[in-house]
Design an enzyme around this catalytic site. Structure first.
Site, PDB file in Angstrom:
ATOM      1  N   HIS A 276       0.845  -1.210   0.000  1.00  0.00           N
ATOM      2  CA  HIS A 276       0.000   0.000   0.000  1.00  0.00           C
ATOM      3  C   HIS A 276       0.873   1.250   0.000  1.00  0.00           C
ATOM      4  O   HIS A 276       1.795   1.378   0.798  1.00  0.00           O
ATOM      5  CB  HIS A 276      -1.013  -0.011   1.137  1.00  0.00           C
ATOM      6  N   GLU A 322      -4.899   1.899   1.954  1.00  0.00           N
ATOM      7  CA  GLU A 322      -5.073   0.753   2.847  1.00  0.00           C
ATOM      8  C   GLU A 322      -5.280   1.188   4.284  1.00  0.00           C
ATOM      9  O   GLU A 322      -6.052   0.583   5.022  1.00  0.00           O
ATOM     10  CB  GLU A 322      -3.843  -0.164   2.747  1.00  0.00           C
ATOM     11  N   GLU A 323      -4.596   2.251   4.692  1.00  0.00           N
ATOM     12  CA  GLU A 323      -4.594   2.639   6.101  1.00  0.00           C
ATOM     13  C   GLU A 323      -5.971   3.065   6.626  1.00  0.00           C
ATOM     14  O   GLU A 323      -6.316   2.783   7.766  1.00  0.00           O
ATOM     15  CB  GLU A 323      -3.590   3.768   6.349  1.00  0.00           C
ATOM     16  N   ASP A 350       3.661  -6.083   3.411  1.00  0.00           N
ATOM     17  CA  ASP A 350       3.143  -5.034   4.291  1.00  0.00           C
ATOM     18  C   ASP A 350       3.386  -5.392   5.752  1.00  0.00           C
ATOM     19  O   ASP A 350       2.512  -5.274   6.598  1.00  0.00           O
ATOM     20  CB  ASP A 350       1.647  -4.812   4.035  1.00  0.00           C
TER      21      ASP A 350
END
Length: 452
Positions: A276, A322-323, A350
């Site tokens: 990401h 993604e976060e 990740d």
């Protein structure tokens, strides 16, 4: 007789796998990664841009940088996939201090807003503190109205697996504000979820329920969390004031960055490496997940560098958001379902870029057994195992891939840096990172040569 036949089948299958692998190519991948350090230097360039929170100007600068980098490397094609992402900004004010106490008046705490938190009123919120150890404990409170809930369950450093320790602590951050608001609390303070002991609180995503009052939420450093816990025991009338000016905006246009090298024999069979591209707005996201994204670029670039012609198409995907939303992974999955190509496998990096340990994989049992034949080659980069397990939040959105992998480096230091000001380029060791790149590249080579 059955046992002998089974043994012969496994032996013949293993021999057929081994006969298709060029050990010299594998050795050249390792040598080039460790001696040229291209990816490590690219990560330095990326980190110089700064943090890359979804919707921010920095994230768009990084996206343009990655697009340009992949084109300059010579990928066969590079493109941007539009994604609309949440846009939240921290603001300039993050204050927490003791505003009523005979002993500790005006003591300031090191705090950081949790990602997505609402702001306080301009003069802040002030309340007495109720300390709890779990979200379940909050539901039993009958005296929380008008007060601030202090979640003080520590990261369990007795656990060897730091990801497990993180998982056991993260609910107080993710749903703590919802549960506190249900019982009438006006704000939330959460003990920073981290393995080290310092004064830099770690941020991270938190959620709201649209049917419940939204209250501000901050992480407090572990040092200050211990101080606050001690102080409220000594002074039951102690009050804390929180002031935040964070703000949520309309969703913003952003992009996944995608580049690929076409397969020479099976171009419609796709093998993805990805991470990401967004990070939190603390540090520069070197381990989470700038390093994983650079590994995903270099793992494919090594084929161009070494003139290795993959049988199947190798694709790098840098997922955005993604976060705090997972929009990049969701949109890429929609794209994958709409195309005639087949996603054979996808690998996500990740978990930081420390020394290689293994790969988790989501697949069927027959494929899993086949994959064990790859280990003699992966052992060259210190990959010791391929186990059943989760792949990653982004590649996990791909529903029809034959195998989904999660790259697993050593995790003992990762939670020292995760989501904090500590996550900077100087925390990355070039040999560890580049050995991980070689691991991913070799796995892609094995998959490309043999299929599944």
């Amino acid at each position: 007789m059955k046992t002998i036949k089974t043994f012969l089948f496994i032996t013949l299958f293993t021999s057929s796998i081994f006969s298709q692998i060029d050990n010299d190519k594998i050795d050249s991948i390792i040598k080039s990664s460790l001696t040229e350090n291209k990816g490590y230097n690219w990560l330095k360039e990326l980190c110089n841009i700064g943090p890359r929170l979804s919707g921010s100007e920095n994230s768009l600068k990084a996206i343009k940088w990655a697009e340009t980098k992949m084109k300059s490397i010579g990928f066969d094609s590079v493109w941007l996939q539009k994604v609309f992402v949440p846009h939240w900004e921290r603001g300039k004010i993050e204050k927490a201090f003791v505003s009523n106490s005979k002993k500790y008046l005006n003591k300031y705490f090191k705090v950081t807003a949790l990602g997505g938190s609402v702001a306080t009123p301009i003069n802040g919120i002030t309340g007495k503190i109720i300390e709890v150890k779990s979200v379940e404990e909050v539901a039993k409170l009958n005296n929380a109205k008008g007060k601030i809930i202090f979640y003080n369950r520590p990261f369990d450093n007795s656990l060897v697996n730091t990801m497990e320790a993180y998982g056991k602590a993260v609910d107080q951050r993710s749903i703590g504000a919802i549960e506190a608001a249900k019982v009438g609390a006006i704000g939330v303070i959460v003990r920073s979820i981290q393995s080290n002991y310092d004064n830099n609180p770690h941020t991270g995503a938190m959620r709201y329920d649209e049917t419940i009052n939204k209250i501000p939420a901050v992480a407090i450093s572990v040092i200050d969390a211990d101080f606050l816990s001690k102080a409220i025991k000594e002074d039951e009338n102690l009050e804390v004031t929180l002031i935040l000016d964070c703000k949520k905006f309309d969703d913003a246009l952003s992009y996944n960055v995608i580049g690929e090298i076409k397969g020479s024999e099976f171009p419609n069979e796709i093998i993805v490496a990805g991470g990401h591209f967004d990070s939190w707005d603390k540090g520069c996201g070197a381990h989470d997940d700038g390093g994983g994204c650079i590994q995903s670029i270099e793992a494919v670039e090594l084929f161009k560098r070494l003139n290795i012609k993959p049988k199947r198409t190798l694709r790098t995907v840098l997922f955005i958001n993604e976060e705090n939303g997972l929009k990049g992974g969701i949109e890429y999955s929609k794209l994958a379902q709409s195309l005639t190509e087949e996603h054979l496998a996808a690998i996500e990096s990740d978990r930081g870029v420390h020394s290689p340990r293994g790969f988790y994989v989501t697949t069927d049992s027959i494929t899993f057994n086949k994959l064990q034949n790859f280990l003699p080659y992966l052992n060259k980069t210190k990959i010791d195992w391929i186990k059943f397990g989760g792949s990653g939040a982004d590649v996990g959105q791909l529903k029809n891939a034959k195998a989904l992998f999660g790259y697993v480096p050593d995790d003992q230091r990762y939670m020292d840096y995760h989501h904090s000001e500590n996550d900077t380029f100087d925390k990355v060791n070039p040999r560890e990172m580049e050995l991980g790149t070689a691991s991913i590249s070799i796995l892609m080579y094995l998959l490309s040569e043999n299929g599944l």
